[in-house]
Design a protein around this motif. Sequence first.
Motif, PDB file in Angstrom:
ATOM      1  N   PRO A 121      -9.844   7.905   1.880  1.00  0.00           N
ATOM      2  CA  PRO A 121      -9.951   6.523   1.390  1.00  0.00           C
ATOM      3  C   PRO A 121     -10.420   5.566   2.476  1.00  0.00           C
ATOM      4  CG  PRO A 121      -7.651   7.197   1.543  1.00  0.00           C
ATOM      5  CD  PRO A 121      -8.478   8.393   1.876  1.00  0.00           C
ATOM      6  N   GLN A 122     -11.175   4.572   2.052  1.00  0.00           N
ATOM      7  CA  GLN A 122     -11.580   3.482   2.942  1.00  0.00           C
ATOM      8  C   GLN A 122     -10.542   2.379   2.774  1.00  0.00           C
ATOM      9  OE1 GLN A 122     -15.568   2.341   1.951  1.00  0.00           O
ATOM     10  NE2 GLN A 122     -16.294   4.446   1.962  1.00  0.00           N
ATOM     11  N   ARG A 123     -10.070   1.828   3.890  1.00  0.00           N
ATOM     12  CA  ARG A 123      -9.028   0.800   3.842  1.00  0.00           C
ATOM     13  C   ARG A 123      -9.455  -0.402   4.666  1.00  0.00           C
ATOM     14  NH1 ARG A 123      -3.854   3.499   2.489  1.00  0.00           N
ATOM     15  NH2 ARG A 123      -4.280   5.715   2.352  1.00  0.00           N
ATOM     16  N   HIS A 124      -9.159  -1.583   4.134  1.00  0.00           N
ATOM     17  CA  HIS A 124      -9.481  -2.831   4.811  1.00  0.00           C
ATOM     18  C   HIS A 124      -8.255  -3.740   4.741  1.00  0.00           C
ATOM     19  CE1 HIS A 124     -13.593  -1.416   4.346  1.00  0.00           C
ATOM     20  NE2 HIS A 124     -13.330  -1.263   3.070  1.00  0.00           N
ATOM     21  N   THR A 125      -8.034  -4.508   5.782  1.00  0.00           N
ATOM     22  CA  THR A 125      -6.936  -5.472   5.793  1.00  0.00           C
ATOM     23  C   THR A 125      -7.493  -6.820   6.194  1.00  0.00           C
ATOM     24  OG1 THR A 125      -5.367  -3.752   6.430  1.00  0.00           O
ATOM     25  CG2 THR A 125      -4.677  -6.021   6.754  1.00  0.00           C
ATOM     26  N   GLY A 126      -7.098  -7.832   5.462  1.00  0.00           N
ATOM     27  CA  GLY A 126      -7.507  -9.191   5.754  1.00  0.00           C
ATOM     28  C   GLY A 126      -6.390 -10.138   5.363  1.00  0.00           C
ATOM     29  N   SER A 127      -6.743 -11.385   5.144  1.00  0.00           N
ATOM     30  CA  SER A 127      -5.745 -12.357   4.725  1.00  0.00           C
ATOM     31  C   SER A 127      -6.407 -13.430   3.868  1.00  0.00           C
ATOM     32  CB  SER A 127      -5.056 -13.001   5.925  1.00  0.00           C
ATOM     33  OG  SER A 127      -5.997 -13.643   6.748  1.00  0.00           O
ATOM     34  N   ASP A 128      -5.586 -14.090   3.061  1.00  0.00           N
ATOM     35  CA  ASP A 128      -6.097 -15.183   2.240  1.00  0.00           C
ATOM     36  C   ASP A 128      -6.094 -16.477   3.057  1.00  0.00           C
ATOM     37  OD1 ASP A 128      -3.461 -16.062   2.278  1.00  0.00           O
ATOM     38  OD2 ASP A 128      -3.122 -15.742   0.140  1.00  0.00           O
ATOM     39  N   ALA A 129      -6.441 -17.587   2.424  1.00  0.00           N
ATOM     40  CA  ALA A 129      -6.545 -18.870   3.120  1.00  0.00           C
ATOM     41  C   ALA A 129      -5.210 -19.324   3.720  1.00  0.00           C
ATOM     42  CB  ALA A 129      -7.075 -19.942   2.165  1.00  0.00           C
ATOM     43  N   GLN A 130      -4.082 -18.867   3.162  1.00  0.00           N
ATOM     44  CA  GLN A 130      -2.772 -19.244   3.677  1.00  0.00           C
ATOM     45  C   GLN A 130      -2.254 -18.252   4.719  1.00  0.00           C
ATOM     46  OE1 GLN A 130      -3.429 -19.200   0.202  1.00  0.00           O
ATOM     47  NE2 GLN A 130      -3.914 -21.375   0.393  1.00  0.00           N
ATOM     48  N   GLY A 131      -3.038 -17.222   5.024  1.00  0.00           N
ATOM     49  CA  GLY A 131      -2.645 -16.253   6.036  1.00  0.00           C
ATOM     50  C   GLY A 131      -1.860 -15.068   5.519  1.00  0.00           C
ATOM     51  N   ALA A 132      -1.668 -14.966   4.202  1.00  0.00           N
ATOM     52  CA  ALA A 132      -0.946 -13.822   3.639  1.00  0.00           C
ATOM     53  C   ALA A 132      -1.852 -12.587   3.648  1.00  0.00           C
ATOM     54  CB  ALA A 132      -0.488 -14.122   2.216  1.00  0.00           C
ATOM     55  N   GLU A 133      -1.288 -11.455   4.015  1.00  0.00           N
ATOM     56  CA  GLU A 133      -2.054 -10.212   4.127  1.00  0.00           C
ATOM     57  C   GLU A 133      -2.580  -9.747   2.764  1.00  0.00           C
ATOM     58  OE1 GLU A 133      -1.410  -5.974   6.275  1.00  0.00           O
ATOM     59  OE2 GLU A 133       0.065  -6.485   4.740  1.00  0.00           O
ATOM     60  N   LEU A 134      -3.817  -9.254   2.753  1.00  0.00           N
ATOM     61  CA  LEU A 134      -4.438  -8.642   1.579  1.00  0.00           C
ATOM     62  C   LEU A 134      -5.060  -7.333   2.023  1.00  0.00           C
ATOM     63  CD1 LEU A 134      -5.237  -8.822  -1.419  1.00  0.00           C
ATOM     64  CD2 LEU A 134      -7.394  -9.839  -0.656  1.00  0.00           C
ATOM     65  N   ARG A 135      -4.608  -6.239   1.411  1.00  0.00           N
ATOM     66  CA  ARG A 135      -5.173  -4.922   1.690  1.00  0.00           C
ATOM     67  C   ARG A 135      -6.100  -4.554   0.529  1.00  0.00           C
ATOM     68  NH1 ARG A 135       0.149  -4.756   2.613  1.00  0.00           N
ATOM     69  NH2 ARG A 135       0.607  -3.559   0.722  1.00  0.00           N
ATOM     70  N   SER A 136      -7.211  -3.918   0.857  1.00  0.00           N
ATOM     71  CA  SER A 136      -8.147  -3.481  -0.173  1.00  0.00           C
ATOM     72  C   SER A 136      -8.830  -2.215   0.308  1.00  0.00           C
ATOM     73  CB  SER A 136      -9.181  -4.568  -0.477  1.00  0.00           C
ATOM     74  OG  SER A 136      -9.972  -4.818   0.670  1.00  0.00           O
ATOM     75  N   GLY A 137      -9.496  -1.556  -0.604  1.00  0.00           N
ATOM     76  CA  GLY A 137     -10.217  -0.345  -0.232  1.00  0.00           C
ATOM     77  C   GLY A 137     -10.623   0.440  -1.449  1.00  0.00           C
ATOM     78  N   GLU A 138     -11.024   1.690  -1.192  1.00  0.00           N
ATOM     79  CA  GLU A 138     -11.496   2.534  -2.285  1.00  0.00           C
ATOM     80  C   GLU A 138     -11.347   4.003  -1.935  1.00  0.00           C
ATOM     81  OE1 GLU A 138     -16.088   2.135  -2.149  1.00  0.00           O
ATOM     82  OE2 GLU A 138     -15.197   0.216  -1.551  1.00  0.00           O
ATOM     83  N   LEU A 139     -11.261   4.789  -2.979  1.00  0.00           N
ATOM     84  CA  LEU A 139     -11.198   6.243  -2.892  1.00  0.00           C
ATOM     85  C   LEU A 139     -12.314   6.770  -3.773  1.00  0.00           C
ATOM     86  CD1 LEU A 139      -9.619   8.943  -2.203  1.00  0.00           C
ATOM     87  CD2 LEU A 139      -8.443   8.575  -4.369  1.00  0.00           C
ATOM     88  N   HIS A 140     -13.118   7.695  -3.245  1.00  0.00           N
ATOM     89  CA  HIS A 140     -14.224   8.263  -4.019  1.00  0.00           C
ATOM     90  C   HIS A 140     -14.002   9.751  -4.232  1.00  0.00           C
ATOM     91  CE1 HIS A 140     -16.860   4.752  -3.938  1.00  0.00           C
ATOM     92  NE2 HIS A 140     -16.312   4.517  -2.759  1.00  0.00           N
ATOM     93  N   ALA A 141     -14.416  10.217  -5.418  1.00  0.00           N
ATOM     94  CA  ALA A 141     -14.315  11.633  -5.745  1.00  0.00           C
ATOM     95  C   ALA A 141     -15.575  12.059  -6.500  1.00  0.00           C
ATOM     96  CB  ALA A 141     -13.079  11.892  -6.607  1.00  0.00           C
ATOM     97  N   ARG A 142     -15.888  13.354  -6.400  1.00  0.00           N
ATOM     98  CA  ARG A 142     -17.064  13.901  -7.084  1.00  0.00           C
ATOM     99  C   ARG A 142     -16.714  15.256  -7.675  1.00  0.00           C
ATOM    100  NH1 ARG A 142     -22.347  13.545  -7.627  1.00  0.00           N
ATOM    101  NH2 ARG A 142     -22.583  11.736  -6.277  1.00  0.00           N
ATOM    102  N   ARG A 143     -17.266  15.496  -8.870  1.00  0.00           N
ATOM    103  CA  ARG A 143     -17.201  16.815  -9.497  1.00  0.00           C
ATOM    104  C   ARG A 143     -18.504  16.996 -10.247  1.00  0.00           C
ATOM    105  NH1 ARG A 143     -12.592  17.978 -13.671  1.00  0.00           N
ATOM    106  NH2 ARG A 143     -14.117  17.146 -15.108  1.00  0.00           N
ATOM    107  N   GLY A 144     -19.331  17.905  -9.768  1.00  0.00           N
ATOM    108  CA  GLY A 144     -20.649  18.092 -10.369  1.00  0.00           C
ATOM    109  C   GLY A 144     -21.462  16.822 -10.224  1.00  0.00           C
TER     110      GLY A 144
END
Length: 106
Positions: A55-78
Amino acid sequence: MFAEVQHYDGVRLQPSGNADTGSCMATYRAPASDERVLAHYHLALRAQGWTTQPPQRHTGSDAQGAELRSGELHARRGSFTVAVLYESGPALRGGGTHVAVHVGED
């Protein structure tokens, strides 16, 4: 193909787009941390024969400084791909993890 994806907590989703012949997606809020949601999708997809990428993971914050984590997981079959995108953390009002699941075909 979308119907084969086992979503966190057994939630049943109605995707938008064309689930049978092309690309579709659905969103929901999972009542769990992003770590638990990603672990679920990683294990569930691999159990169904999908090859997952770390998974790709990112951490940032909103305008008030509260933490926001985001990211994605990729999968493939055929020729099919699954992308699980998420947002979580104190900046996400209401708690839990916002999840978007996209299934497509090359």
